[in-house]
Design a protein around this motif. Sequence first.
Motif, PDB file in Angstrom:
ATOM      1  N   UNK A   9      12.925 -34.560  -3.383  1.00  0.00           N
ATOM      2  CA  UNK A   9      12.229 -33.372  -3.876  1.00  0.00           C
ATOM      3  C   UNK A   9      11.646 -32.636  -2.681  1.00  0.00           C
ATOM      4  N   UNK A  10      11.506 -31.349  -2.805  1.00  0.00           N
ATOM      5  CA  UNK A  10      11.065 -30.513  -1.687  1.00  0.00           C
ATOM      6  C   UNK A  10       9.717 -30.947  -1.125  1.00  0.00           C
ATOM      7  N   UNK A  16      10.520 -38.545   3.478  1.00  0.00           N
ATOM      8  CA  UNK A  16      11.744 -38.286   4.231  1.00  0.00           C
ATOM      9  C   UNK A  16      11.528 -38.697   5.691  1.00  0.00           C
ATOM     10  N   UNK A  17      10.409 -38.287   6.249  1.00  0.00           N
ATOM     11  CA  UNK A  17      10.093 -38.635   7.645  1.00  0.00           C
ATOM     12  C   UNK A  17       9.943 -40.144   7.821  1.00  0.00           C
ATOM     13  N   UNK A  47       8.984 -28.977  10.438  1.00  0.00           N
ATOM     14  CA  UNK A  47      10.381 -29.398  10.518  1.00  0.00           C
ATOM     15  C   UNK A  47      10.713 -30.310   9.344  1.00  0.00           C
ATOM     16  N   UNK A  48       9.848 -31.300   9.084  1.00  0.00           N
ATOM     17  CA  UNK A  48      10.101 -32.266   8.016  1.00  0.00           C
ATOM     18  C   UNK A  48      10.003 -31.602   6.647  1.00  0.00           C
ATOM     19  N   UNK A  49       9.079 -30.636   6.495  1.00  0.00           N
ATOM     20  CA  UNK A  49       8.988 -29.893   5.237  1.00  0.00           C
ATOM     21  C   UNK A  49      10.292 -29.139   4.974  1.00  0.00           C
ATOM     22  N   UNK A  50      10.793 -28.460   5.998  1.00  0.00           N
ATOM     23  CA  UNK A  50      12.043 -27.703   5.860  1.00  0.00           C
ATOM     24  C   UNK A  50      13.226 -28.628   5.594  1.00  0.00           C
ATOM     25  N   UNK A  55      17.271 -30.193   1.570  1.00  0.00           N
ATOM     26  CA  UNK A  55      18.120 -31.260   1.025  1.00  0.00           C
ATOM     27  C   UNK A  55      17.825 -31.560  -0.438  1.00  0.00           C
ATOM     28  N   UNK A  56      16.862 -30.868  -1.006  1.00  0.00           N
ATOM     29  CA  UNK A  56      16.486 -31.077  -2.398  1.00  0.00           C
ATOM     30  C   UNK A  56      17.412 -30.292  -3.327  1.00  0.00           C
ATOM     31  N   UNK A  57      17.351 -30.612  -4.615  1.00  0.00           N
ATOM     32  CA  UNK A  57      18.156 -29.877  -5.595  1.00  0.00           C
ATOM     33  C   UNK A  57      17.836 -28.395  -5.589  1.00  0.00           C
TER      34      UNK A  57
END
Length: 191
Positions: A9-10, A16-17, A47-50, A55-57
């Motif tokens: 999810x966004x 993710x990190x 960067x990690x937010x982007x 990569x989210x739906x």
Amino acid sequence: MNAVIRTVRADEWEQVRELRLAALRDPVAHLAFLETVDAALACSDDFWRERAAGAAETGDGQVRQFVAEGPDGRWLGTVTALVERPSAEVRFGESAKVDQTHLVGVYVRPEARGGAVVEALFRAAVDWSWTVEGIRRVRLYVHEENARAAAFYRRFGFAPSGERVPVPGGVGAYEDEYELLPSASRDAVTG
């Protein structure tokens, strides 16, 4: 398998990190990833937010990151599918000759290895790939010394394409390209 396979999810950039850093700290990371843990640590929160949002739906549909989430909410593994078109810039390896997806960032935590987690992650990424308009094959690269990963890819239905590329950095090693075609995907062994 006690894990749910889903897309990121966004707003899950911190997870993710964390999972990427765990992957880069793995003892075989030098065979599996072109990025170093120091490079990843140097990336900003933006960067990690982007990265998570893309990569989210809800992203642009050109990247999809799948995760295996355990019953306790901890992420056990991941794989990312990148859409590649012949007209697009090459990210790694040879340029796309057909519309394809490229699986990258494969990682499963040590305690979840040897089971169904990696197969379920790959099934999700491959199934998604075939839903993307025009996709004719799925590809990935594996370091020539990463026999464990290569064995799994073959068991899943991937086959060497015959293409090899040197590992960036001039270390003298190679990455072998593997591909999965639609007919092979239907016949793949899954757990």
